[in-house]
Structures are given as C-alpha cells and as structure tokens.
Enzyme design. Structure first.
Site, mmCIF file in Angstrom:
data_model
loop_
_atom_site.group_PDB
_atom_site.id
_atom_site.type_symbol
_atom_site.label_atom_id
_atom_site.label_comp_id
_atom_site.label_asym_id
_atom_site.label_seq_id
_atom_site.Cartn_x
_atom_site.Cartn_y
_atom_site.Cartn_z
ATOM 1 N N GLN A 83 0.838 -1.208 0.000
ATOM 2 C CA GLN A 83 0.000 0.000 0.000
ATOM 3 C C GLN A 83 0.877 1.264 0.000
ATOM 4 O O GLN A 83 0.480 2.307 0.535
ATOM 5 C CB GLN A 83 -0.942 0.011 1.217
ATOM 6 C CG GLN A 83 -2.099 -0.968 1.122
ATOM 7 C CD GLN A 83 -3.083 -0.609 0.005
ATOM 8 O OE1 GLN A 83 -3.236 0.550 -0.389
ATOM 9 N NE2 GLN A 83 -3.748 -1.614 -0.537
ATOM 10 N N SER A 84 2.038 1.189 -0.616
ATOM 11 C CA SER A 84 2.968 2.318 -0.612
ATOM 12 C C SER A 84 2.384 3.558 -1.292
ATOM 13 O O SER A 84 1.961 3.514 -2.448
ATOM 14 C CB SER A 84 4.247 1.899 -1.339
ATOM 15 O OG SER A 84 5.012 3.040 -1.681
ATOM 16 N N ASN A 85 2.397 4.669 -0.544
ATOM 17 C CA ASN A 85 1.995 5.952 -1.127
ATOM 18 C C ASN A 85 3.044 6.453 -2.111
ATOM 19 O O ASN A 85 2.711 7.092 -3.109
ATOM 20 C CB ASN A 85 1.828 6.990 -0.018
ATOM 21 C CG ASN A 85 0.740 6.615 0.955
ATOM 22 O OD1 ASN A 85 -0.390 6.374 0.561
ATOM 23 N ND2 ASN A 85 1.086 6.550 2.242
#
Ligand SMILES: *Cc1c(COP(=O)(O)O)cnc(C)c1O
Length: 336
Positions: A83-85
């Site tokens: 879920q890396s921004n």
C-alpha cells in the site's frame, strides 16, 4: 540577499519536473484547537499536493523524477510495501510524464486491490507483488530488474535510498520556504512543526528551519521501527545541504523522532490513531491516513494532554497525505 531568496534560488538550480499543486495550503483548525484546549493548530496540507490524491511524495518526486528525466530515463523502477503511497505517486508521475513504471511490491497483510494498489493498477503501472520483505533484499531486486530492463533497450532509473531520501530532504526545505512565506501572510510564528517521518521529510524540515533560522522546531513521529534512523535522517539532510550549496549542517541533536506511537508494527492501527483520525475528520472535515498521519496526530494529541504546550503556542501539523490507504482499512476502522 536574504536567506529565503538564497534558498529558493539554490532550489531552482536543481533539475525538476512539474507534478503538483504548489504552494499547498496552510490552514487554521479552530475547532480542533478548541476541542483539544489549545495550542493553536494549523495544518499544512501536503495531502492537497494534487497528483492522484496528493501526499508528501509528490513534492519529493518533483526532484527524484526530475533527476531521472534529466539523465534521459524513460522508465522508473520502484518498490516498497503493497500500500505504498510513494509507489502510487510515482505511478501517477509516470502516467503524467509518459514514462514506463515498474513497481515491485512486498506481499503483506494489505496486498488487496484496494487503496493505493488499486490506483497503481488504474494508472497502468507494471505491478508484481513479490514474496520479498521490504528492505535491502527488495532494493537488490529493484536494481536487478533495472539491469534486465537495460538489456531490453530501456533506460531505467531506480528510486532508492540514499539518493531519494536526500532529494526528498531538498523537497522539504522548499516546503519550509512556503511555510515561511505563509506565516508572514498570516502574521504567525509557529513554535513547532509535527509530522510523520523517518526520512527525507524530517531531514528537510530540520535543514530548512535551520537555514532560515526559524523559531519552529520539527518533531517527528515514526510510522515504523528503523534501525539507524538518526544517521539516515542526518546524512540525507547534510547531502541535501551540499546539493543546495549551503554550509548549514544538521546535527543528531537537531533530530527529534519518536517510536512511541507505532503500536504493534508498521501498518497496524492503534486505538489512539483511530481516535485521532475520527476526531480530525469530525471537527475539521480533514481526513488523515491510518498508517502515518493519524499516528502523528495521536502523538500531538498526547503531548497536548501531557501539558507540553500553552494556549498561546502555535503548532503546524504537516499532513503528509496517504489517504487512499484508508480504503484498505475499512474493516478495522468500522469494527473497532
Ligand atoms: C512516505 C510517507 C511519510 C514518511 O515520509 P519520509 O520519507 O519518512 O519522510 C509520511 N506520511 C505519508 C502519508 C507517507 O506516504
């Protein structure tokens, strides 16, 4: 020439691409201030930096992808947690600039087609969810992939530390320069700036406030346990200083970074972070994210309750974004 203009001129010398909506707003939060019983709280809205739901990585990628384009790259390789921004904002930058984007994401408890991962897919990134933990092994994997892409005739640029952390620090000296001007317009001079960081964002806040000799002191709340974090932040800040031709140096004693609000681990919610997220949503209509900013807000709220500030103190809370991840946490947010 004054310090602000010198800093801005030095930043202007560094290759960049136009990605976001800057300056981001600096917004007063009177209801939140009242509910918490002071200090005066302002939120610097990096979550409103424009590109694909915004966040602090838009400003950082202005320089990282700026460097890639300057070096003639046609492809970006990146990777982190699923879920890396950072990866989502990189995918967005690539979509906007017509670059190919390869994301290699660590399989974890949030590898679901929601939130950032859904957005990565919509923006056309080449995504592979790999059974490699986020850390040095994944970094090697990214560089090996880049070598392979070279043999296929592509010109890849790998987003990785320490370079990306130093360029991120430059980006946040630019953010500090914005806050400096916004404070003049608002007639305020803040005492503190709180944020979630364990890297370039904090390095830039520390360096920028030091270069501009500001009263405001940075206080960062880590989202993750990171061995050697102080060295990493100091080195990023000092590399940024040398790229900016500044003789200001940051010292370990300038870096305040707490692990006290992480909870069980990176990406796991705490009751305090859920309460902070709900409170800011309910009082100001501003949405925090569960992984970073809500934990940093929980830290600020805790410090207010401990009596660390007076009512006359002014705190800027830097909202670093991350809101799309919220949608991968619907169950925990509703059922706890
Ligand atoms: C990446 C990220 C941070 C932390 O940034 P650093 O690189 O550690 O400075 C904080 N908040 C959000 C929402 C992020 O995506």
């Amino acid at each position: 020439m004054n310090k602000l203009n010198t800093l801005l001129e030095n930043i202007a010398q560094i290759p960049k691409v136009e990605l976001g909506h800057f300056p981001t707003p600096l917004e007063e939060c009177p209801s939140l201030t009242e509910v918490l019983g002071g200090p005066r709280i302002f939120i610097k809205r990096e979550d409103c930096s424009g590109l694909a739901f915004g966040g602090n990585k838009v400003r950082q990628l202005t320089f990282t992808i700026g460097e890639a384009v300057h070096q003639g790259a046609d492809t970006i390789v990146h990777g982190a947690t699923s879920q890396s921004n950072h990866c989502r904002q990189a995918a967005a930058a690539c979509a906007k600039l017509g670059l190919k984007c390869y994301l290699r994401l660590s399989k974890d408890h949030k590898s679901v087609w929601q939130g950032n991962l859904l957005l990565d897919n919509l923006m056309g990134a080449d995504i592979d969810i790999v059974d490699i933990p986020f850390g040095p092994e994944l970094e090697d994997y990214k560089f090996n992939l880049a070598e392979k892409l070279k043999t296929e005739g592509l010109k890849p640029y790998v987003i990785a530390s320490p370079r990306s952390t130093a360029l991120a620090a430059i980006a946040f000296t630019w953010c500090i320069a914005e806050i400096y001007k916004q404070q003049e317009q608002l007639g305020i001079d803040a005492d503190w700036i709180y944020t979630s960081s364990v890297g370039g964002t904090q390095a830039g806040l520390v360096l920028g406030t030091k270069i501009l000799d500001m009263k405001m002191k940075p206080y960062a709340c880590a989202p993750v346990h990171w061995e050697g974090k102080i060295d990493r932040i100091r080195d990023a800040g000092n590399t940024a200083a040398s790229i900016l031709n500044s003789d200001t140096q940051i010292l370990d004693s300038d870096i305040v970074n707490t692990d006290d609000y992480i909870g069980k681990a990176y990406g796991y919610l705490t009751p305090e972070c859920i309460a902070a997220l709900r409170l800011v949503a309910d009082t100001e209509g501003i949405i925090l994210d569960p992984v970073y900013t809500a934990k940093a807000m929980a830290c600020l709220i805790d410090h207010i309750r401990q009596g660390k500030f007076t009512r006359d103190d002014i705190v800027v809370f830097l909202h670093t974004g991350g809101t799309p991840a919220l949608f991968a946490y619907n169950d925990e947010l509703i059922n706890t």
